[in-house]
Write a protein that holds these residues in place. Structure first.
Motif, PDB file in Angstrom:
ATOM      1  N   GLU A 165      52.891  49.077  32.168  1.00 37.71           N
ATOM      2  CA  GLU A 165      52.864  49.770  30.761  1.00 37.71           C
ATOM      3  C   GLU A 165      51.539  49.988  30.352  1.00 37.71           C
ATOM      4  O   GLU A 165      50.625  49.106  30.690  1.00 37.71           O
ATOM      5  N   HIS A 196      58.961  45.776  30.223  1.00 34.99           N
ATOM      6  CA  HIS A 196      60.062  45.919  29.347  1.00 34.99           C
ATOM      7  C   HIS A 196      61.556  46.012  29.963  1.00 34.99           C
ATOM      8  O   HIS A 196      61.660  46.429  31.097  1.00 34.99           O
ATOM      9  N   GLY A 248      63.964  56.383  24.940  1.00 36.22           N
ATOM     10  CA  GLY A 248      63.005  55.970  26.042  1.00 36.22           C
ATOM     11  C   GLY A 248      63.941  54.857  27.173  1.00 36.22           C
ATOM     12  O   GLY A 248      63.479  54.963  28.066  1.00 36.22           O
ATOM     13  N   TYR A 249      64.746  54.285  26.362  1.00 31.41           N
ATOM     14  CA  TYR A 249      65.110  52.916  27.112  1.00 31.41           C
ATOM     15  C   TYR A 249      66.299  53.745  28.315  1.00 31.41           C
ATOM     16  O   TYR A 249      65.937  53.541  29.547  1.00 31.41           O
ATOM     17  N   THR A 296      58.213  56.835  24.552  1.00 32.35           N
ATOM     18  CA  THR A 296      59.115  57.284  23.532  1.00 32.35           C
ATOM     19  C   THR A 296      58.732  57.746  22.373  1.00 32.35           C
ATOM     20  O   THR A 296      57.265  57.722  21.808  1.00 32.35           O
ATOM     21  N   LYS A 343      57.892  55.105  18.244  1.00 32.98           N
ATOM     22  CA  LYS A 343      56.862  54.251  17.694  1.00 32.98           C
ATOM     23  C   LYS A 343      55.976  54.883  16.961  1.00 32.98           C
ATOM     24  O   LYS A 343      56.310  55.459  15.809  1.00 32.98           O
ATOM     25  N   ASP A 364      54.781  53.361  31.495  1.00 34.40           N
ATOM     26  CA  ASP A 364      55.633  53.316  30.296  1.00 34.40           C
ATOM     27  C   ASP A 364      54.371  53.007  28.911  1.00 34.40           C
ATOM     28  O   ASP A 364      53.905  51.977  29.111  1.00 34.40           O
ATOM     29  N   HIS A 386      53.814  51.838  23.481  1.00 35.40           N
ATOM     30  CA  HIS A 386      52.634  51.338  22.328  1.00 35.40           C
ATOM     31  C   HIS A 386      51.384  52.110  22.172  1.00 35.40           C
ATOM     32  O   HIS A 386      50.772  51.941  21.435  1.00 35.40           O
TER      33      HIS A 386
HETATM   34  C1  LIG Z   1      57.886  49.628  26.360  1.00 32.40           C
HETATM   35  C2  LIG Z   1      58.952  50.216  26.001  1.00 32.40           C
HETATM   36  N1  LIG Z   1      59.685  51.426  26.529  1.00 32.40           N
HETATM   37  C3  LIG Z   1      60.892  51.731  26.153  1.00 32.40           C
HETATM   38  C4  LIG Z   1      61.270  51.489  24.861  1.00 32.40           C
HETATM   39  C5  LIG Z   1      62.564  51.921  24.537  1.00 32.40           C
HETATM   40  O1  LIG Z   1      62.469  53.197  23.576  1.00 32.40           O
HETATM   41  P1  LIG Z   1      63.577  53.891  22.855  1.00 32.40           P
HETATM   42  O2  LIG Z   1      63.692  53.197  21.309  1.00 32.40           O
HETATM   43  O3  LIG Z   1      63.178  55.187  22.540  1.00 32.40           O
HETATM   44  O4  LIG Z   1      64.701  53.759  23.662  1.00 32.40           O
HETATM   45  C6  LIG Z   1      60.632  50.449  24.164  1.00 32.40           C
HETATM   46  C7  LIG Z   1      61.246  50.256  22.840  1.00 32.40           C
HETATM   47  O5  LIG Z   1      61.214  49.083  22.257  1.00 32.40           O
HETATM   48  C8  LIG Z   1      59.524  49.962  24.526  1.00 32.40           C
HETATM   49  O6  LIG Z   1      58.942  49.062  23.839  1.00 32.40           O
END
Ligand SMILES: Cc1ncc(COP(=O)(O)O)c(C=O)c1O
Length: 417
Positions: free
Chosen positions: A188, A139, A114-115, A248, A251, A217, A220
């Protein structure tokens, strides 16, 4: 000339500075045993409130079997290479099609994390004349994505629609002046720290006045919100107004990877231009097949989401009844706001772990202002009534001790090891 390494070891950063006393306990703790409501920490069983295993899928027998079978059949290497070159498969495409259908979008693209995925999406979508308007509490991955953006970015106060509109006005005026570029709004679905939903509906409504595209995004919200679990857009009745929906798998899906869903032509553009996927190996087959199974369970077992919400509402109501401030959460994320220093917070966490066997995460200065502490509890479908009762009792007792000054210590307790 300065030696870069010398500079680094002079200042380990806001959390790193405590590492000698905190490592292995307050930072980098090791939770052992199967992922569940109770796990082992330093030899003791704890009720765990720190894992985003919202639906309890991490240890679901069907998930475990699918993961194991797919690993045995395909190994972790297949497919080798980036999707564009040699790393594509029917399973990857099937997962994308199922995610798109679930989110009510034409197409979707998988990402490895995700990041990295969100950063790279911002990079792929925005050109130098474009302006990004984004929520102040976004985030870190969104903030880092903005570092890749060569154009202007205007921040609006967290969930403040008036300020969002003000920034849209500014952005529109600049774009009119430069006669080039467009606007991307980023927010988000659920803000993971405070648990409040982004005001997606209000932002979508602004489209009647301003021209922009919206990227959400929903890390959650995916799996936890909306009638079908499709997320915050579904819950707020504005999924169609979200141009690019992102989540992502880390979660609700209790896995690894991420996806972006949107119009076919745009997802296709991203597919051929997103650097973090074009220049990186694709998701290994067991993750893709495992994610297909998780998505199936997420859609066919609504009782998991119901259990999650029943637990979350009991926990939140119990905390409120006992006089705790849980802020503005309207998701299952449950913050508890208290007052105290970093040292006091760590002493309280230690008491919670050692004497009450409650494992939860804390957020302190410099992430939030000095003198404030946030305990962040993540309920899941795997928690029980007994977990909630024990936790409420533990928090009531430790709150009294905190208020009586019993946790006042000079330094963070030395728990490294
Ligand atoms: C809002 C949000 N976006 C993206 C991510 C990142 O996702 P990933 O763990 O798949 O890199 C997170 C994870 O902590 C998140 O809370």
């Amino acid at each position: 000339m300065a030696d870069i390494f010398e500079r680094l070891v002079k200042n380990y950063g806001p959390i790193g500075q405590h590492r000698e006393r905190a490592h292995g306990y307050f930072a980098f703790p090791k939770l052992e045993g199967e992922i569940n409501n109770r796990m082992i920490f330093r030899g003791k069983e704890m009720i765990v409130w720190s894992l985003n295993n919202y639906l309890g899928l991490a240890n679901h027998p069907e998930v475990r079997k699918t993961d194991a079978d797919a690993s045995a059949q395909y190994g972790l290497a297949l497919p080798m290479g980036a999707r564009m070159m040699s790393g594509n498969s029917n399973f990857h495409e099937q997962l994308e099609a199922e995610l798109a259908a679930f989110e009510g979008k034409e197409d979707a693209i998988l990402m490895n994390y995700g990041y990295q995925g969100i950063m790279s999406t911002i990079d792929a979508v925005c050109g130098r004349h474009d302006i990004v308007v984004y929520d102040a509490e976004s985030h870190a991955c969104i903030i880092d994505g903005l570092r890749l953006h060569p154009g202007h970015r205007y921040v609006f106060k967290h969930n403040d629609i008036e300020d969002c509109e003000k920034q849209l006005e500014r952005a529109t005026a600049l774009i009119d002046k430069q006669k080039a570029g467009g606007i991307l709004v980023i927010t988000e679905g659920v803000f993971g720290m405070a648990g409040d939903q982004g005001k997606l509906k209000e932002i979508v409504d602004l489209k009647s006045t301003y021209d922009f595209r919206l990227l959400v995004d929903d890390a959650h919200g995916f799996g936890t919100l909306g009638d079908t679990g499709a997320g915050a857009g579904e819950a707020q009745g504005c999924q169609d107004g979200i141009d690019l929906y992102f989540s992502t798998f880390a979660k609700s899906m209790a896995s690894i990877g991420a996806f972006l869903a949107g119009p076919k032509v745009i997802v296709d553009y991203i597919r051929y231009n997103i650097r973090s996927q074009i220049f990186a190996k694709s998701l290994p087959m067991p993750f893709v097949i495992g994610n297909l199974k998780r998505l199936e369970l997420l859609q066919t077992k609504p009782e998991l989401k119901e259990k999650l919400w029943s637990n979350a509402l009991k926990l939140q109501a119990g905390l409120k009844e006992r006089g705790f401030d849980i802020g503005k959460t309207d998701s299952v994320v449950t913050p508890i706001y208290m007052k105290g220093g970093v040292e006091e917070a760590t002493a309280m966490v230690m008491d919670l772990r050692e004497n009450y066997h409650i494992f939860c995460s804390i957020v302190v200065y410099p992430v939030i202002p000095k003198g404030h502490i946030i305990y962040r509890l993540i309920p899941t479908a795997a928690h029980t009534e007994a977990d909630i009762e024990e936790t409420l009792k533990a928090f009531s007792e430790t709150k009294s001790k905190l208020e009586a000054g019993e946790y006042k210590v000079e330094m963070i307790p030395d728990m490294a090891g």
